[in-house]
Scaffold this active site. Structure first.
Site, PDB file in Angstrom:
ATOM      1  N   ASP A 101       0.808  -1.213   0.000  1.00 48.67           N
ATOM      2  CA  ASP A 101       0.000   0.000   0.000  1.00 48.67           C
ATOM      3  C   ASP A 101       0.843   1.266   0.000  1.00 48.67           C
ATOM      4  O   ASP A 101       0.605   2.183  -0.767  1.00 48.67           O
ATOM      5  CB  ASP A 101      -0.987   0.000   1.191  1.00 48.67           C
ATOM      6  CG  ASP A 101      -0.315  -0.262   2.543  1.00 48.67           C
ATOM      7  OD1 ASP A 101       0.915  -0.475   2.583  1.00 48.67           O
ATOM      8  OD2 ASP A 101      -1.030  -0.263   3.564  1.00 48.67           O
ATOM      9  N   ASP A 104       6.791   4.047   3.371  1.00 47.58           N
ATOM     10  CA  ASP A 104       6.973   5.142   4.332  1.00 47.58           C
ATOM     11  C   ASP A 104       8.431   5.125   4.792  1.00 47.58           C
ATOM     12  O   ASP A 104       9.305   5.615   4.085  1.00 47.58           O
ATOM     13  CB  ASP A 104       5.964   4.951   5.475  1.00 47.58           C
ATOM     14  CG  ASP A 104       5.980   6.093   6.471  1.00 47.58           C
ATOM     15  OD1 ASP A 104       6.700   7.067   6.254  1.00 47.58           O
ATOM     16  OD2 ASP A 104       5.266   6.013   7.491  1.00 47.58           O
ATOM     17  N   LYS A 132       5.690   8.217   0.517  1.00 48.48           N
ATOM     18  CA  LYS A 132       5.845   9.513   1.193  1.00 48.48           C
ATOM     19  C   LYS A 132       7.145  10.123   0.703  1.00 48.48           C
ATOM     20  O   LYS A 132       8.231   9.686   1.061  1.00 48.48           O
ATOM     21  CB  LYS A 132       5.814   9.321   2.699  1.00 48.48           C
ATOM     22  CG  LYS A 132       4.437   8.856   3.142  1.00 48.48           C
ATOM     23  CD  LYS A 132       4.150   9.048   4.594  1.00 48.48           C
ATOM     24  CE  LYS A 132       2.718   8.639   4.883  1.00 48.48           C
ATOM     25  NZ  LYS A 132       2.489   8.372   6.308  1.00 48.48           N
ATOM     26  N   PHE A 153      -0.742  11.069   7.586  1.00 46.01           N
ATOM     27  CA  PHE A 153      -1.261   9.723   7.806  1.00 46.01           C
ATOM     28  C   PHE A 153      -2.586   9.573   7.073  1.00 46.01           C
ATOM     29  O   PHE A 153      -3.548  10.278   7.360  1.00 46.01           O
ATOM     30  CB  PHE A 153      -1.441   9.439   9.301  1.00 46.01           C
ATOM     31  CG  PHE A 153      -1.729   7.993   9.565  1.00 46.01           C
ATOM     32  CD1 PHE A 153      -0.702   7.066   9.676  1.00 46.01           C
ATOM     33  CD2 PHE A 153      -3.043   7.546   9.671  1.00 46.01           C
ATOM     34  CE1 PHE A 153      -0.974   5.722   9.891  1.00 46.01           C
ATOM     35  CE2 PHE A 153      -3.323   6.200   9.889  1.00 46.01           C
ATOM     36  CZ  PHE A 153      -2.284   5.287   9.993  1.00 46.01           C
ATOM     37  N   VAL A 154      -2.616   8.665   6.119  1.00 41.40           N
ATOM     38  CA  VAL A 154      -3.804   8.508   5.283  1.00 41.40           C
ATOM     39  C   VAL A 154      -4.508   7.176   5.556  1.00 41.40           C
ATOM     40  O   VAL A 154      -3.885   6.215   6.012  1.00 41.40           O
ATOM     41  CB  VAL A 154      -3.449   8.603   3.777  1.00 41.40           C
ATOM     42  CG1 VAL A 154      -3.012  10.006   3.415  1.00 41.40           C
ATOM     43  CG2 VAL A 154      -2.370   7.597   3.394  1.00 41.40           C
ATOM     44  N   ASP A 160      -5.459   1.429   6.760  1.00 40.01           N
ATOM     45  CA  ASP A 160      -6.248   1.437   7.983  1.00 40.01           C
ATOM     46  C   ASP A 160      -5.744   2.416   9.023  1.00 40.01           C
ATOM     47  O   ASP A 160      -4.597   2.852   9.006  1.00 40.01           O
ATOM     48  CB  ASP A 160      -6.203   0.048   8.632  1.00 40.01           C
ATOM     49  CG  ASP A 160      -4.830  -0.222   9.255  1.00 40.01           C
ATOM     50  OD1 ASP A 160      -3.828  -0.163   8.523  1.00 40.01           O
ATOM     51  OD2 ASP A 160      -4.762  -0.450  10.476  1.00 40.01           O
ATOM     52  N   ARG A 166     -10.466   0.778   6.140  1.00 42.64           N
ATOM     53  CA  ARG A 166      -9.908   0.198   4.912  1.00 42.64           C
ATOM     54  C   ARG A 166     -10.915   0.257   3.774  1.00 42.64           C
ATOM     55  O   ARG A 166     -10.542   0.309   2.606  1.00 42.64           O
ATOM     56  CB  ARG A 166      -9.514  -1.274   5.135  1.00 42.64           C
ATOM     57  CG  ARG A 166      -8.349  -1.487   6.072  1.00 42.64           C
ATOM     58  CD  ARG A 166      -7.857  -2.931   5.975  1.00 42.64           C
ATOM     59  NE  ARG A 166      -7.047  -3.318   7.123  1.00 42.64           N
ATOM     60  CZ  ARG A 166      -5.748  -3.075   7.246  1.00 42.64           C
ATOM     61  NH1 ARG A 166      -5.106  -2.438   6.300  1.00 42.64           N
ATOM     62  NH2 ARG A 166      -5.091  -3.474   8.320  1.00 42.64           N
TER      63      ARG A 166
HETATM   64  P1  5GP Z   1       7.107   1.430   6.480  1.00 43.82           P
HETATM   65  O1  5GP Z   1       7.609   0.104   6.971  1.00 43.82           O
HETATM   66  O2  5GP Z   1       7.498   1.760   5.074  1.00 43.82           O
HETATM   67  O3  5GP Z   1       7.420   2.552   7.425  1.00 43.82           O
HETATM   68  O4  5GP Z   1       5.544   1.383   6.544  1.00 43.82           O
HETATM   69  C1  5GP Z   1       4.843   0.435   5.888  1.00 43.82           C
HETATM   70  C2  5GP Z   1       3.509   0.170   6.509  1.00 43.82           C
HETATM   71  O5  5GP Z   1       3.149   1.139   7.517  1.00 43.82           O
HETATM   72  C3  5GP Z   1       2.473   0.263   5.456  1.00 43.82           C
HETATM   73  O6  5GP Z   1       2.320  -0.967   4.782  1.00 43.82           O
HETATM   74  C4  5GP Z   1       1.261   0.677   6.257  1.00 43.82           C
HETATM   75  O7  5GP Z   1       0.634  -0.472   6.789  1.00 43.82           O
HETATM   76  C5  5GP Z   1       1.814   1.517   7.387  1.00 43.82           C
HETATM   77  N1  5GP Z   1       1.741   2.957   7.071  1.00 43.82           N
HETATM   78  C6  5GP Z   1       2.736   3.827   6.789  1.00 43.82           C
HETATM   79  N2  5GP Z   1       2.268   5.063   6.533  1.00 43.82           N
HETATM   80  C7  5GP Z   1       0.916   4.970   6.636  1.00 43.82           C
HETATM   81  C8  5GP Z   1      -0.162   5.919   6.475  1.00 43.82           C
HETATM   82  O8  5GP Z   1      -0.021   7.110   6.168  1.00 43.82           O
HETATM   83  N3  5GP Z   1      -1.414   5.417   6.671  1.00 43.82           N
HETATM   84  C9  5GP Z   1      -1.660   4.117   7.009  1.00 43.82           C
HETATM   85  N4  5GP Z   1      -2.928   3.761   7.178  1.00 43.82           N
HETATM   86  N5  5GP Z   1      -0.683   3.207   7.154  1.00 43.82           N
HETATM   87  C10 5GP Z   1       0.592   3.645   6.985  1.00 43.82           C
HETATM   88 MG    MG Z   2      -1.317  -0.816   8.124  1.00 43.59          MG
END
Ligand code: 5GP
Ligand code: MG
Length: 180
Positions: A101, A104, A132, A153-154, A160, A166
């Site tokens: 999805d 980040d 991001k 944060f979306v 979710d 979702r």
């Molecule tokens: P990362 O490991 O890249 O920091 O984050 C990955 C996971 O964090 C994504 O698959 C998602 O589940 C969650 N996440 C990161 N940013 C967001 C956001 O803005 N909104 C939501 N709902 N989940 C996020």
């Molecule tokens: Mg999540």
């Protein structure tokens, strides 16, 4: 649910159009190898994105899901991600496209891509709906990106907050008072 939304960041028509374009980019990148493709969506966030994306891909392919725990509410600090349900098939020699999805901090995809790379796929690429843009880690390049967004944060379209929202059909931002 509508009462909890503060603003729509990406409306559904825009998502649908971009998903079709992404499918075109994927089809032309894989070319003749497309029919050997194995799509690996990371659950649960990429559920809706994958459902739409795969129906825009005009070739025979397989799908195998991977479940990763990354609970962190609305925090921008990533926890340590773990595979909680692994793939049920061997990816050796296959063309693997991981679908998630959002990119980040990159902790989740770095872990997943590292583990899958060790299993000897013929190729390994990554497709994310959102990235991001100010946070994107330099060591982790997404091959296909739907949208670059600001660091907010979306929710919605699979994403979710506390496992809710979702099913909101657009990429949206919740009212600030809900993030407690
Ligand atoms: P990362 O490991 O890249 O920091 O984050 C990955 C996971 O964090 C994504 O698959 C998602 O589940 C969650 N996440 C990161 N940013 C967001 C956001 O803005 N909104 C939501 N709902 N989940 C996020
Ligand atoms: Mg999540």
């Amino acid at each position: 649910m509508e009462a909890d939304i503060s603003r729509i960041l990406i409306p559904r028509e825009t998502i649908a159009r971009r998903v079709r374009e992404l499918a075109g980019e994927i089809a032309s990148t894989y070319g003749d190898e497309a029919s050997g493709l194995l799509l690996v969506p990371i659950l649960s966030g990429s559920l809706i994105f994958t459902a739409d994306l795969m129906r825009e891909l005009p070739f025979v392919m397989r799908i195998a899901v991977l479940s990763v725990s990354s609970y962190r509410g609305a925090s921008t600090q990533g926890g340590t991600p773990n595979i909680v349900q692994d793939l049920k098939l061997d990816i050796r020699g296959r063309h693997v496209l991981v679908v998630d999805d959002i990119l980040d901090t990159g902790n989740t995809l770095r872990m997943v891509m590292g583990k899958l790379a060790e299993r000897g796929p013929a190729s390994l690429r990554m497709c994310v709906l959102l990235r991001k843009k100010d946070k994107a880690p330099s060591d982790l390049k997404a091959d296909f990106v739907g949208f670059d967004i600001d660091d907010v944060f979306v929710v919605g379209y699979g994403l979710d907050y506390n496992d809710q929202y979702r099913n909101w059909p657009e990429i949206a931002v919740l009212k600030p008072e809900l993030y407690q």
